[in-house]
Design a protein around this motif. Structure first.
Motif: not given
Ligand code: FE
Ligand code: GUN
Length: 437
Positions: A80, A82, A227, A272, A328
């Motif tokens: 996970h 970005h 998420h 998460h 993340d």
């Molecule tokens: Fe994220």
């Protein structure tokens, strides 16, 4: 003529969340089609003296790459992150929704410029590779060309999606619903199982588009990611927004919203998943949804995280829900999965939970490959898997008689207080038998 290679080194090989091998030996690689190498055999030379070792190597009779002074381990899966948030990693993280609004959305907006997106993709994916990550699940920005650049530059096995934002978002990052849906359909049909339908989160993607995208994903064997239950404010806002929507008036929890939109399933990854009730865990288990734990992102503010809370892996495992680790980026401050393993281990240790570095490594490698359904060719070392490996600098003077837990602890503790330095562990990265870093 086919070229074979023998890669000598100390092999660190995760097998499960409890088992990891560590021995002096070699990976025997065989060249396949398109000059790509696979592992054909793994040798354990730990009981051989120098003379016997020389004879054995002579017998095998092929090109030898001698990394005897180094550790060989499989590359990481980061499940996970970005890629468009590389520049907000160090921004203030007092609150999730504020961090998104003030820093992250404006940073993602820059990717609307093609030449910026192209340049960033080249730099980011080079950095990702240098840190030893060759697989995982990635969020891109809303922009179609940014997703294309990410697919072009990412080396390894990644599923990637253009984040979908059709409501409740700043005007500069809001998509019109028909265009957003056309883009999802186009990419699901083009990239198939490499595409990941990515509603940003229920707050930013309207329910009908979530339903549409999930159908497209399922039709094209694509993945889905989003998420879930990261933060109390987010959960409250999501529930109060959705309870106003037709058909959602009686939803009991956040997970149910995704369930009603067809988002959950065996090819879905939820990031998460910190604050969940029993009935939410039951729904995730029933739908075979996988979870991604992002410890550095969820860590306390003093550790540069959003202080979202601690993922309860024991409870998740009780429900037999598969899970893996993610950085993340940019809520997580560092790209290296060594840093993510560190955070997972020490946060749980502080909370009095029994954890091990061996468990951390499994969830940073093989577990990701399993969730993406590629464990037959990736994730660790075994016969017929792709010859992907990291050459790691030896943290000890002598590696003899060390166990995997000691080795991993030594590697992780080395940069515990200089977290940006973790990539220095990686001397080289080999992909399908060839040095790519
Ligand atoms: Fe994220
Ligand atoms: N929730 C919605 N978008 C994001 C994001 O970009 N990062 C994190 N950590 N949480 C989110």
């Amino acid at each position: 003529m086919k070229l074979n290679k023998l890669i000598l080194g100390h092999i660190l090989n995760p097998l499960s969340d409890k088992k990891c091998e560590f021995f002096y030996g070699a990976l025997y690689l065989e060249e396949g089609s398109e000059k790509e190498f696979k592992i054909k055999k793994i040798y354990n030379f730990s009981s051989l003296g120098i003379q016997d070792l020389k004879e054995e190597i002579n017998k095998i009779n092929c090109e030898v790459c001698d990394f005897s002074e180094y550790i060989l381990m499989p590359p990481f899966f980061d499940m996970h992150f970005h890629w468009v948030q590389d520049h907000v990693r160090a921004k203030p993280k007092d609150s999730l929704l504020e961090w998104l609004t003030k820093y992250t959305f404006p940073a993602e907006n820059k990717f609307k410029n093609r030449s910026y997106a192209k340049k960033e993709a080249r730099q980011f994916f080079r950095k990702l590779l240098a840190g030893g990550t060759l697989g995982g699940a990635i969020y891109s920005s809303i922009h179609a060309h940014a997703l294309e650049y990410a697919f072009k530059e990412a080396r390894g096995h990644f599923v990637i999606g253009d984040v979908v934002m059709t409501m409740n978002s700043p005007a500069f990052l809001s998509q019109k619903i028909p265009q957003a849906r056309a883009q999802i359909k186009k990419f699901a049909e083009k990239f198939k199982e490499r595409y990941c339908f990515t509603p940003r989160f229920a707050l930013a993607t309207d329910p009908e588009t979530m339903k549409f995208g999930s159908k497209q994903a399922k039709k094209n064997q694509s993945f889905i990611q989003s998420h879930l239950s990261e933060n109390h404010d987010e959960i409250r806002s999501t529930l109060s927004l959705y309870r106003e929507f037709r058909g959602f008036g009686h939803v009991e929890n956040y997970t149910e919203i995704y369930g009603k939109c067809g988002v959950l399933g065996a090819k879905t990854l939820m990031g998460h998943a910190i604050h969940l009730s029993e009935s939410e865990l039951k729904l995730l288990a029933k739908t075979k949804t996988a979870l991604v734990h992002c410890p550095t992102s969820n860590a306390p503010h003093r550790e540069q995280g959003l202080e979202s809370g601690l993922f309860n892996f024991k409870r998740v495992e009780k429900f037999k829900i598969p899970w893996a680790l993610g950085s993340d980026i940019g809520a997580g401050p560092h790209l290296s999965m060594f840093d993510v393993m560190r955070s997972f281990y020490y946060q749980n240790l502080r909370a009095g939970k029994a954890v091990s570095f061996v468990k951390a490594l499994y969830h940073a490698s093989l577990a990701g490959a399993e969730i993406l359904g590629v464990e037959k060719k990736l994730g660790n070392f075994s016969k017929n898997k792709e010859a992907n490996f990291l050459v790691i600098k030896n943290p000890y003077r002598n590696l003899k008689n060390k166990n995997p837990e000691q080795i991993l602890k030594k590697l992780i503790d080395k940069y515990k207080t200089q977290r940006a330095q973790y990539p220095l562990h990686v001397k080289n990265v080999f992909y399908r038998g060839k040095k790519v870093f």
